[in-house]
Motif scaffolding. Structure first.
Motif, PDB file in Angstrom:
ATOM      1  N   ASP A  24       1.087  -1.127   0.141  1.00 62.05           N
ATOM      2  CA  ASP A  24      -0.031  -0.036   0.194  1.00 62.05           C
ATOM      3  C   ASP A  24       0.957   1.203  -0.120  1.00 62.05           C
ATOM      4  O   ASP A  24       0.698   2.220  -0.777  1.00 62.05           O
ATOM      5  N   VAL A  27       2.127   1.889  -3.278  1.00 62.29           N
ATOM      6  CA  VAL A  27       0.853   2.588  -4.288  1.00 62.29           C
ATOM      7  C   VAL A  27       1.007   4.055  -3.902  1.00 62.29           C
ATOM      8  O   VAL A  27       0.985   4.991  -5.037  1.00 62.29           O
ATOM      9  N   TYR A  57      -2.386  -9.894  -3.896  1.00 58.33           N
ATOM     10  CA  TYR A  57      -2.537  -8.582  -3.708  1.00 58.33           C
ATOM     11  C   TYR A  57      -1.587  -7.565  -4.355  1.00 58.33           C
ATOM     12  O   TYR A  57      -2.301  -6.322  -4.588  1.00 58.33           O
ATOM     13  N   GLU A  60      -2.906  -7.065  -8.113  1.00 59.95           N
ATOM     14  CA  GLU A  60      -4.225  -6.335  -7.882  1.00 59.95           C
ATOM     15  C   GLU A  60      -3.751  -4.785  -7.698  1.00 59.95           C
ATOM     16  O   GLU A  60      -4.338  -3.912  -8.343  1.00 59.95           O
ATOM     17  N   LYS A  61      -2.845  -4.431  -6.997  1.00 60.95           N
ATOM     18  CA  LYS A  61      -2.484  -2.968  -6.886  1.00 60.95           C
ATOM     19  C   LYS A  61      -1.476  -2.448  -7.614  1.00 60.95           C
ATOM     20  O   LYS A  61      -1.051  -1.335  -7.857  1.00 60.95           O
TER      21      LYS A  61
END
Length: 287
Positions: A24, A27, A57, A60-61
């Motif tokens: 995260d 990103v 995951y 996906e990001k």
């Protein structure tokens, strides 16, 4: 170019932050990828399903996991004279390669060995000759696994008093008949011996599997771990010359910032997210 951040910059050495949190962060800070670390961020006994979950995951990001790193080999060496220790190091290498395969990483960072570890005075001293022989034997045992799993073993140039110049690196790597062996080239670690661009020119795309980006200041007579600081832009690395050398060889592999705040060790207990943010910004500005 593919720009990533090493987990230690963001999550420290105690594994306080999860792989998912780090993805995260990547990103949010416009990075192409993350370099997860085994033995802190990832448990070396991690199961395949969890690796696949992390990989999904990240996909996906839109975040890559092209490389893995580990500090395991500072305490258990592939170049050890003690055969039991060397065997443990090889067994860890096999697990490490399997984790990389499960999570979709193309390259693992491996410390090839050491003659002496300055910041670990209890570690045994090994002669240069024996380090070469023992490390060669260990890597020869690991390469069939790397080839079967389609993962590169990238040996990092570190302050291990072993394999110092670019010509030594070329000679050492050239003894293995495999495309799965190469160097994980740290552009700051080599500054005490020479210029990063010279290593790039001599080793070329054939051997450079991945690159760590940080910097090195020639202070304190280059003693201990001092000199790496917190600022990726401050130090001896000539990034214009480095980028020109990388362009000349057609390098298209990972560029991963590993700006660990050595100057605050051993007092650094909590991960330094502020350092990670500013390092990500400066990496993006450089490349």
């Amino acid at each position: 170019m593919y720009k990533a951040l090493n987990y230690w910059v963001y999550g420290g050495f105690t594994g306080e932050k999860t792989a998912y949190e780090f993805i995260d962060f990547a990103v949010e800070n416009k990075l192409d990828g993350v370099e997860l670390t085994v033995c802190d961020c990832l448990n070396p006994e991690i199961f395949e399903d969890e690796c696949r979950k992390i990989a999904a995951y990240a996909k996906e990001k839109g975040v890559g996991i092209r490389t893995l790193a580990s500090g395991f080999y500072w305490g258990c060496s592939l170049s050890a004279d003690d055969e039991a220790e060397r065997a443990r190091a090889v067994e860890f290498g096999k697990k490490y390669l399997q984790i990389a395969n499960w999570i979709g990483a193309e390259t693992i960072l491996v410390i090839p060995g050491a003659t002496r570890v300055a910041w670990e005075p209890d570690r045994p001293v090994v002669s240069y000759k024996n380090a070469w022989i023992n490390s060669t034997k260990s890597i020869t045992e690991l390469l069939p696994v790397a080839e079967r799993l389609n993962v590169n073993i990238a040996l990092e140039n570190v302050w291990n008093r072993f394999i110092l110049s670019p010509m030594e690196w070329k000679f050492f790597l050239g003894q293995f008949d495999s495309d799965r062996i190469g160097i994980y080239f740290d552009v700051a670690n080599c500054c005490i011996y020479g210029r990063p661009q010279d290593y790039v020119e001599i080793l070329g795309k054939k051997y450079i599997k991945a690159i760590h980006i940080k910097n090195f200041e020639e202070t304190d007579c280059a003693g201990g771990l001092h000199g790496f600081g917190d600022d990726i832009l401050k130090g001896e690395v000539d990034f214009d010359a480095l980028k020109a050398a990388l362009t000349a060889i057609g390098y298209d592999g990972p560029l991963t910032a590993e700006m660990i705040p050595f100057c605050r060790l051993p007092d650094m207990v909590l991960p330094d997210e502020a350092l990670a943010k500013v390092t990500a910004e400066k990496l993006n500005s450089l490349f």
